[in-house]
Scaffold this motif. Structure first.
Motif, PDB file in Angstrom:
ATOM      1  N   SER A 140      -9.178   0.075  -1.906  1.00 44.08           N
ATOM      2  CA  SER A 140     -10.749  -0.360  -2.792  1.00 44.08           C
ATOM      3  C   SER A 140     -10.436  -1.780  -3.820  1.00 44.08           C
TER       4      SER A 140
ATOM      5  N   GLN B  97      -5.888   8.497  -6.644  1.00 43.60           N
ATOM      6  CA  GLN B  97      -5.508   9.059  -4.723  1.00 43.60           C
ATOM      7  C   GLN B  97      -3.800   8.944  -5.752  1.00 43.60           C
TER       8      GLN B  97
ATOM      9  N   ASN C  95       2.532   8.701   1.564  1.00 42.75           N
ATOM     10  CA  ASN C  95       1.541   8.154   2.071  1.00 42.75           C
ATOM     11  C   ASN C  95       1.049   6.357   1.603  1.00 42.75           C
ATOM     12  N   LYS C  96       0.616   6.294   2.280  1.00 45.43           N
ATOM     13  CA  LYS C  96       0.046   5.312   1.755  1.00 45.43           C
ATOM     14  C   LYS C  96      -1.231   5.130   1.096  1.00 45.43           C
TER      15      LYS C  96
ATOM     16  N   LYS D 217      -4.828   4.579  -0.071  1.00 43.27           N
ATOM     17  CA  LYS D 217      -6.380   3.559   0.028  1.00 43.27           C
ATOM     18  C   LYS D 217      -6.333   2.081  -0.972  1.00 43.27           C
TER      19      LYS D 217
ATOM     20  N   ASP E  42       0.831  -1.235  -0.217  1.00 47.23           N
ATOM     21  CA  ASP E  42      -0.048  -0.397  -0.470  1.00 47.23           C
ATOM     22  C   ASP E  42       0.921   1.567   0.094  1.00 47.23           C
ATOM     23  N   ASP E  43       2.307   0.792   0.249  1.00 50.30           N
ATOM     24  CA  ASP E  43       3.006   2.420   0.285  1.00 50.30           C
ATOM     25  C   ASP E  43       4.161   2.381  -0.773  1.00 50.30           C
TER      26      ASP E  43
END
Length: 218
Positions: A89, A55, A84-85, A87, A18-19
């Motif tokens: 989905s 994002q 920043n990670k 998100k 995620d990052d």
């Protein structure tokens, strides 16, 4: 991935955590982390496009494979550590990585090259086809069923279960397999390398101590 100075497309990439984003080293070797931005969850990198799933993330560090060769494109992978990670989905997911030295599944007809068409639509496109190994060149190439244009620095994937597995990156049809560098990738996306090292040292000390006690009591 786009230029930080606007919406100029740079290269495709995949989310491996995620990052963390994986891309071609050749795409970022001539710049710094401040020259690029990562855009996820959208089919357009145009900043004027209104997409609720989009994002945007800045890059805190670029990690190049220590054996990357700019002239031959060997080990052409780089990891982008995000500030920043992302998100996760339904539209933004982490991709599966192949096993070390795993070759593409020859029988898998669900293989695709995904790229960004920046000349007309400014949007994401994908091509169906299959990866073929050419023995005379000792290289893998993507055979496009539709015979459409294949942009450079596209992502090549295959269907795997409920998701997709990364095969490699396509440079004008030639595929550089990521499986050759999976160990390096995994070693550089651990949450806390120092903690992992301490744990391994502890396990080694514990096993050595137990062996020592065993020899003393025998």
């Amino acid at each position: 991935m786009r230029s930080s100075q606007g919406f100029d497309f740079r290269c495709g990439g995949v989310l491996i955590k995620d990052d963390y984003v994986l891309t071609r080293a050749a795409c970022v070797v001539d710049g710094t982390k401040d020259d690029y931005q990562v855009v996820a969850g959208t089919i357009s990198i145009n900043p004027t496009t209104n997409n609720k799933n989009e994002q945007l993330r800045f890059i805190s560090k670029i990690l190049f494979h220590n054996h990357f060769n700019k002239k031959t494109y060997e080990h052409d992978v780089a990891i982008l550590k995000l500030e920043n990670k992302i998100k996760l989905s339904k539209v933004t997911q982490v991709i599966k990585l192949p096993k070390p030295h795993e070759n593409p599944n020859k029988g898998n007809l669900d293989q695709f090259v995904v790229g960004y068409e920046y000349l007309y639509s400014y949007g994401l496109q994908y091509f169906e086809g299959h990866v073929t190994f050419y023995e005379n060149k000792l290289k893998y190439y993507f055979n496009n069923r539709d015979k459409g244009a294949i942009m450079s620095a596209d992502v090549c994937v295959e269907k795997s279960g409920d998701g997709y597995k990364l095969i490699g990156f396509s440079n004008v049809g030639e595929i550089s397999l990521v499986s050759l560098d999976v160990d390096w990738i995994n070693n550089n996306i651990v949450d806390n390398p120092s903690k992992a090292n301490i744990q391994s040292y502890y396990q080694c000390f514990k096993s050595c101590y137990e062996e020592f006690v065993k020899t003393m009591t025998d």
